[in-house]
Design an enzyme around this catalytic site. Structure first.
Site, PDB file in Angstrom:
ATOM      1  N   GLU A 105      56.882  52.743  21.777  1.00  0.00           N
ATOM      2  CA  GLU A 105      57.276  51.338  22.016  1.00  0.00           C
ATOM      3  C   GLU A 105      57.285  50.558  20.704  1.00  0.00           C
ATOM      4  O   GLU A 105      56.582  50.909  19.766  1.00  0.00           O
ATOM      5  CB  GLU A 105      56.249  50.692  22.947  1.00  0.00           C
ATOM      6  CG  GLU A 105      56.681  50.183  24.281  1.00  0.00           C
ATOM      7  CD  GLU A 105      57.920  49.316  24.405  1.00  0.00           C
ATOM      8  OE1 GLU A 105      58.657  49.106  23.438  1.00  0.00           O
ATOM      9  OE2 GLU A 105      58.144  48.835  25.521  1.00  0.00           O
ATOM     10  N   ASP A 106      58.067  49.494  20.664  1.00  0.00           N
ATOM     11  CA  ASP A 106      58.074  48.635  19.483  1.00  0.00           C
ATOM     12  C   ASP A 106      56.864  47.705  19.481  1.00  0.00           C
ATOM     13  O   ASP A 106      56.195  47.530  18.470  1.00  0.00           O
ATOM     14  CB  ASP A 106      59.373  47.818  19.401  1.00  0.00           C
ATOM     15  CG  ASP A 106      59.717  47.093  20.702  1.00  0.00           C
ATOM     16  OD1 ASP A 106      58.969  47.228  21.701  1.00  0.00           O
ATOM     17  OD2 ASP A 106      60.742  46.395  20.726  1.00  0.00           O
ATOM     18  N   ASP A 109      53.140  43.280  24.299  1.00  0.00           N
ATOM     19  CA  ASP A 109      52.870  41.839  24.331  1.00  0.00           C
ATOM     20  C   ASP A 109      52.017  41.575  25.578  1.00  0.00           C
ATOM     21  O   ASP A 109      50.796  41.738  25.546  1.00  0.00           O
ATOM     22  CB  ASP A 109      54.237  41.141  24.359  1.00  0.00           C
ATOM     23  CG  ASP A 109      54.185  39.622  24.341  1.00  0.00           C
ATOM     24  OD1 ASP A 109      53.155  39.052  24.720  1.00  0.00           O
ATOM     25  OD2 ASP A 109      55.177  38.997  23.948  1.00  0.00           O
ATOM     26  N   PHE A 158      55.956  35.185  17.890  1.00  0.00           N
ATOM     27  CA  PHE A 158      57.225  35.848  18.168  1.00  0.00           C
ATOM     28  C   PHE A 158      57.792  36.416  16.867  1.00  0.00           C
ATOM     29  O   PHE A 158      58.041  35.673  15.920  1.00  0.00           O
ATOM     30  CB  PHE A 158      58.228  34.876  18.802  1.00  0.00           C
ATOM     31  CG  PHE A 158      59.510  35.553  19.184  1.00  0.00           C
ATOM     32  CD1 PHE A 158      59.585  36.311  20.346  1.00  0.00           C
ATOM     33  CD2 PHE A 158      60.621  35.469  18.372  1.00  0.00           C
ATOM     34  CE1 PHE A 158      60.760  36.976  20.691  1.00  0.00           C
ATOM     35  CE2 PHE A 158      61.805  36.125  18.710  1.00  0.00           C
ATOM     36  CZ  PHE A 158      61.868  36.876  19.871  1.00  0.00           C
ATOM     37  N   ARG A 171      67.746  42.750  14.666  1.00  0.00           N
ATOM     38  CA  ARG A 171      67.124  44.074  14.803  1.00  0.00           C
ATOM     39  C   ARG A 171      67.234  44.905  13.531  1.00  0.00           C
ATOM     40  O   ARG A 171      66.436  45.784  13.272  1.00  0.00           O
ATOM     41  CB  ARG A 171      67.818  44.877  15.917  1.00  0.00           C
ATOM     42  CG  ARG A 171      67.584  44.361  17.308  1.00  0.00           C
ATOM     43  CD  ARG A 171      68.042  45.418  18.312  1.00  0.00           C
ATOM     44  NE  ARG A 171      68.216  44.866  19.644  1.00  0.00           N
ATOM     45  CZ  ARG A 171      67.239  44.695  20.518  1.00  0.00           C
ATOM     46  NH1 ARG A 171      66.012  45.010  20.192  1.00  0.00           N
ATOM     47  NH2 ARG A 171      67.489  44.202  21.709  1.00  0.00           N
TER      48      ARG A 171
END
Ligand code: 5GP
Length: 181
Positions: A105-106, A109, A158, A171
């Protein structure tokens, strides 16, 4: 791009946050832990698109043990806040029975995406599930998760770049940026 440069993505400005070098070191350290821990497992790396493509590419180039790589696409984010709804867009085609699966996963959160992915994988009769995430926001996480490999822990901000987007853009940025207030 120098470290002091602000970047504009759509209607927002972002400032440099985590350098490419720092991310690279974190990724290499995850890879060596995996090469050691998963030597006998012949794992399937399950890359969660879109955000983790850059992390996965850097990580998997450092993996030296036998492995397979597969992809899954889920959606859970609108704008800059998590909706908590996860839709599986591209499903799993591989047979994962008795396999060690490493979710790549990136970012974790709220943790809701990961929780739903785990629930999905648990229906596939896998042998073991390991979780790797480039970034983790411990203060935002609402669920109890065992994250096996974490690149860098960050505050509840964020971020964009290194695969992560703001409304579809950013990205491609090599390093991570954070919203400039
Ligand atoms: P969670 O379900 O853990 O709240 O969020 C998981 C997904 O939301 C991540 O895979 C990522 O796509 C997106 N996300 C969470 N935090 C951020 C962030 O700071 N920046 C960006 N661009 N996406 C994020």
């Amino acid at each position: 791009m120098t470290m002091s440069r602000l970047v504009t993505i759509k209607d927002r400005q972002f400032k440099p946050y985590i350098s490419k070098k720092k991310m690279e070191l974190a990724v290499k350290s995850i890879a060596s832990a995996m090469n050691r821990d998963l030597k006998k497992e012949c794992p399937v790396f399950l890359v969660v698109l879109n955000g983790s493509f850059m992390f996965a590419s850097d990580l998997l180039k450092e993996i030296t043990i036998p492995c397979e790589i597969s992809f899954i696409k889920v959606a859970s984010y609108v704008g800059t806040s998590s909706t908590g709804n996860v839709t599986e867009l591209i499903g799993l085609s591989e047979d994962l029975t008795d396999r060690t699966v490493v979710i790549v996963e990136d970012i974790v959160d709220s943790g809701l995406t990961m929780q739903r992915l785990l629930a999905l994988l648990k229906t596939k009769k896998v042998k073991k599930i390991k979780i790797a995430t480039a970034l983790f926001k411990p203060k935002a996480c609402k669920v109890k998760l065992k994250l096996d490999y974490v690149g860098i822990e960050i505050p509840n901000d964020f971020v964009v770049g290194y695969g992560l987007d703001y409304q579809g853009f950013g990205r491609n940025l090599k390093q991570l940026y954070v919203l400039a207030k």
